[in-house]
Design an enzyme around this catalytic site. Structure first.
Site, mmCIF file in Angstrom:
data_model
loop_
_atom_site.group_PDB
_atom_site.id
_atom_site.type_symbol
_atom_site.label_atom_id
_atom_site.label_comp_id
_atom_site.label_asym_id
_atom_site.label_seq_id
_atom_site.Cartn_x
_atom_site.Cartn_y
_atom_site.Cartn_z
ATOM 1 N N ALA A 266 66.889 76.503 143.512
ATOM 2 C CA ALA A 266 67.966 77.185 142.679
ATOM 3 C C ALA A 266 69.358 76.068 142.333
ATOM 4 O O ALA A 266 70.186 76.377 142.457
ATOM 5 C CB ALA A 266 68.593 78.212 143.574
ATOM 6 N N GLN B 187 66.825 80.459 158.277
ATOM 7 C CA GLN B 187 68.440 80.304 158.535
ATOM 8 C C GLN B 187 69.058 81.620 157.722
ATOM 9 O O GLN B 187 70.452 81.639 157.342
ATOM 10 C CB GLN B 187 68.872 79.158 157.710
ATOM 11 N N HIS C 223 73.783 69.818 143.117
ATOM 12 C CA HIS C 223 72.485 69.121 143.691
ATOM 13 C C HIS C 223 71.940 68.091 142.966
ATOM 14 O O HIS C 223 71.441 67.061 143.512
ATOM 15 C CB HIS C 223 71.209 70.152 143.714
HETATM 16 O O1 PAF Z 1 71.951 73.148 152.477
HETATM 17 C C1 PAF Z 1 70.983 73.667 152.236
HETATM 18 O O2 PAF Z 1 70.354 73.967 150.900
HETATM 19 C C2 PAF Z 1 69.996 74.017 153.225
HETATM 20 O O3 PAF Z 1 70.626 74.404 154.385
HETATM 21 C C3 PAF Z 1 69.282 72.947 153.954
HETATM 22 C C4 PAF Z 1 69.917 71.494 154.267
HETATM 23 C C5 PAF Z 1 68.133 72.416 152.642
HETATM 24 C C6 PAF Z 1 68.329 73.372 155.053
HETATM 25 O O4 PAF Z 1 67.541 74.357 154.658
#
Ligand code: PAF
Length: 281
Positions: free
Chosen positions: A28, A60, A33
């Protein structure tokens, strides 16, 4: 750019890759990013490879956080990674990453208990577990994380230190809209009125930092500046937390000499926004 979906293919790629700069993501992807991948590309130069991962990590997500509804936009994510300069994207399935009878997981017992972690029990243990696995799989020399989630960055630094991963961690400045609002996939859930108020989060942090640079070192007074600014300019938001902490240990500081962090989280109707500012001379 190569797309890899299995551990077997990843190991084969890694053997021939040389030095690797790594950007883990959950997909996403937005401009924030893309900046991480571009920064990795700059750091890597022409000799080293840039690898990104796209993996929505079930570990998570809490029971009330909807893992199934997390946006999956692989095609556009891949195009964005390619345009930003990635050489390889690892996008495995959950089955490829986690054994169904897995029984070992990482637990963090200090930095993850405060700030966002206080209301998301287990979240950062899930992050640590997946990042450790991704580090073992991709075997990067360097990895890039955004400062927007400063708690995550601090915890990853601790993970690398405590478990001796041979990975240098780079923290990259938060990418912002022109009015200062930190870029986030959650900004799209703000109503127009909330969107108009949301830049007040950044403005409040900057005001507190200016007061500190001007000589105010009492945390309570610095935090009060933020509370007042938000009360006046972001009345649609409801505070989750606003805290002044040591930027390495994330423990609260009653007075601030140097090396601090003010972090905050504010609920709007359909979005919880986070932001922070480093208090460093
Ligand atoms: O920051 C994120 O997108 C996530 O927490 C990570 C570091 C990719 C771990 O799943």
């Amino acid at each position: 750019m190569t797309l890899i979906e299995t551990v077997k293919d990843l190991r084969a790629w890694r053997k021939a890759a040389g030095h690797v700069y790594f950007v883990p993501t959950m997909g996403a992807l937005h401009e924030g990013h893309a900046t991480l991948v571009r920064e990795a590309r700059k750091l890597a130069g022409t000799d080293a490879k840039v690898a990104a991962s796209i993996f929505v990590n079930p570990l998570q997500f809490g029971p009330n956080e909807d893992f199934d509804r997390y946006p999956r936009t692989l095609e556009t994510d891949l195009a964005m990674c390619q345009a930003a300069g990635a050489d390889m994207v690892f996008a495995p399935s959950v089955k490829e990453v986690y054994h169904t009878d897995r029984s070992i997981q990482i637990q963090e017992s200090s930095l993850s208990k405060v700030l966002c972690g206080a209301s998301r029990p287990g979240h950062f243990d899930g992050v640590c577990t997946v990042v450790a696995k991704l580090f073992n799989l991709v075997q990067p020399d360097n990895a890039v994380f955004g400062k927007k989630d400063y708690q995550q960055l601090a915890i990853i630094r601790r993970l690398v230190r405590d478990l001796d991963f041979p990975v240098e961690i780079h923290g990259i400045e938060t990418v912002r809209e022109d009015d200062g609002l930190a870029m986030s996939s959650r900004n799209r859930y703000l109503s127009p009125a909330e969107r108009a108020q949301a830049p007040a989060l950044r403005a409040a942090l900057v005001k507190a930092r200016e007061a500190w640079l001007g000589g105010e070192s009492e945390s309570a007074r610095l935090l009060d500046i933020i509370h007042q600014h938000l009360a006046q300019h972001a009345a649609l938001g409801r505070k989750d937390y606003i805290a002044l902490v040591d930027r390495h240990t994330l423990q609260p500081l009653p007075t601030l000499e140097n090396d601090g962090l003010i972090a905050l989280a504010v609920f709007f109707d359909k979005a919880r926004l986070i932001d922070n500012i480093e208090m460093v001379r």
